[in-house]
Every structure is written in structure tokens, then in C-alpha cells.
Design a protein around this motif. Sequence first.
Motif, short mmCIF file in Angstrom:
data_model
loop_
_atom_site.label_atom_id
_atom_site.label_comp_id
_atom_site.label_asym_id
_atom_site.label_seq_id
_atom_site.Cartn_x
_atom_site.Cartn_y
_atom_site.Cartn_z
N GLY A 99 -38.54 45.13 103.08
CA GLY A 99 -38.01 43.79 102.86
C GLY A 99 -38.92 42.69 103.39
O GLY A 99 -40.08 42.92 103.75
N THR A 173 -35.33 46.72 106.18
CA THR A 173 -35.21 45.27 106.07
C THR A 173 -34.80 44.67 107.41
O THR A 173 -34.47 45.38 108.36
CB THR A 173 -34.14 44.86 105.03
N CYS A 175 -32.67 40.72 108.65
CA CYS A 175 -31.77 39.70 108.11
C CYS A 175 -31.69 38.56 109.11
O CYS A 175 -32.27 38.65 110.21
CB CYS A 175 -30.38 40.28 107.83
N SER A 191 -32.89 36.08 98.84
CA SER A 191 -32.71 37.32 99.60
C SER A 191 -31.48 38.09 99.16
O SER A 191 -31.46 39.32 99.21
CB SER A 191 -32.60 37.01 101.10
N THR A 192 -30.45 37.38 98.74
CA THR A 192 -29.21 38.05 98.37
C THR A 192 -29.40 38.96 97.16
O THR A 192 -28.70 39.96 97.00
CB THR A 192 -28.09 37.04 98.08
N TYR A 195 -30.64 42.41 98.67
CA TYR A 195 -29.76 43.09 99.62
C TYR A 195 -28.47 43.59 98.97
O TYR A 195 -27.91 44.60 99.39
CB TYR A 195 -29.43 42.17 100.79
N ARG A 196 -28.02 42.90 97.96
CA ARG A 196 -26.76 43.31 97.33
C ARG A 196 -26.90 44.54 96.44
O ARG A 196 -25.91 45.17 96.10
CB ARG A 196 -26.17 42.14 96.54
N TRP A 205 -30.40 52.95 104.38
CA TRP A 205 -30.80 51.57 104.62
C TRP A 205 -30.95 51.37 106.12
O TRP A 205 -30.00 51.51 106.88
CB TRP A 205 -29.76 50.62 104.04
N MET A 207 -31.72 48.76 109.07
CA MET A 207 -31.75 47.34 109.40
C MET A 207 -32.46 47.18 110.75
O MET A 207 -32.05 47.77 111.76
CB MET A 207 -30.34 46.76 109.48
N VAL A 222 -24.25 38.58 102.64
CA VAL A 222 -24.71 39.66 101.77
C VAL A 222 -23.63 40.72 101.61
O VAL A 222 -23.41 41.25 100.52
CB VAL A 222 -26.00 40.30 102.32
#
Length: 254
Positions: A99, A173, A175, A191-192, A195-196, A205, A207, A222
Amino acid sequence: MNQLRAIARSQKVLRSQDIAQQFAVSEVTARKDIQLLADEGLVRRTFGGAVLCSDTPEEDGAQSLAPTTQVTITNAQDKLSIAQAALACIDPGETIFLGSGGTCCLLAELITNESDISVVTNNITAVPILIDRGINVHLIGGEVATLKHGLLFSSISDPLPYLHNICISKAFTSCYGFNVASGITVNSHVSTYIYRVLPQIQDNWYMMLTPEKFQQTGMYRVGKLSMVNHLIAAEITDDILTQLSKESMTQVCE
């Protein structure tokens, strides 16, 4: 030690595990040798290794990326430690999604072509870093947006058809905000888009978060924290751990 100094100057990053394997010594010995370089002022110790010290100290813990990017990462020590922990989660030969943001750029600097990793990304700033290392890169195009300090990223409004045709094993990613009250939040509408759709293309995933992310809330929501499977953070309080356990977080790494 001269060989270790040469590696530090050429690769900019030392990992005690890699040094132990390369020189057939224990990790304890590798850490001691790295500490000697730190005592000389050549490198700065980080979680799991060290990074080459800049000739000119950066302000506020900042770190410059590869010369072609001409941007600086703030709070670099925490972010580099997180990136190193994330690197340990990537297996050779995998195709990962990377990301946007500073932590992701630092992770890009740690990936080497010996690992045979392919990277799908919307992180425009990370692309020259990855290409310089001979990494196979797939860039998601579309609208371009800018984060703080000139970090660039992009996305098309519906990236799912593109991403759905690529076998991505893991996504890494960051955020803007990550807390129970607001869920996962970002400050850019672009960005949305990414991420969605991430939960729809793979089940791993990761983070990556610095401590302040747990207190912040961005403009755009998100989704729920439970969308993320793994959390890599520099510092997590017991209170946050208790809250996250209620959100079905699969794995938390500090």
C-alpha cells in the motif's frame, strides 16, 4: 568487520538473522558485531538489526528514501522496525500487495531481488525503489493523490477487476486511523478504492501501525477492524489489545 562495514554501506540495512547466515555465526554474535558498528557511529540499531546512519542527521527521527524519490519519512525508527517485522512475514516467491505511505516505502527498501518477490502496488513513490532492486512490479494506475512529505499513490475507482486476476498472497498497508470507535480510516478518497476491495482478493491483510494511529480518526471510513487479519505495531497498550480481541483480530505482532 570490514566486510560487515561494506555491507552496511552498500545495503543501508543490516539484519542480524541475515548476517548470522551469511557469516555462519550465531545471531548473538551477529548482534554483537552490529553493536560494534553502532558504537562506531556507522549504523543505528533497530529491531532485528540496524540501518546506516546518514552523514547529516535528519530532524524528528526522519529518514530519507532512495535518492530518486526525494522525500523524507518521519518517525522513521518506529516505521523501520515495523517494516522489518513485516519483511519477516513475507516468504520467497510470493506476490504481495504493497500500500501507500512511509512505512510501506521503507518495506520496499528492505525487499531484495534474491527473495524472488513480486509486488503489486499503488505506491508510486515505492516503484523506483523496487525497480532499482530488480523487483517485478505491477503498478495500479488511475487517479494520483499525495500524502504528507510528497509521498505519491494512485488507484482506479474500481481496482477489483485488475486485482482479481492476480494471485496476491498477502497485503501490507498502513492507514491514518485504526481504533474501535471509528474502525479503519484514511484521509484520501482515493485510498478507499483499494482498501475496500483487499478483503475480496486475499485472506492475509497485514496492517502496519505506529502508536499514534490508534488514537487518530481520518476523514473516510474504510471498514471494521475485523477486515484486517494481522496487525504489526511498534507499541500496543493492554487496553488496545483488549479492544482488538473483541474485533476478531487474527494475529497481533509487536
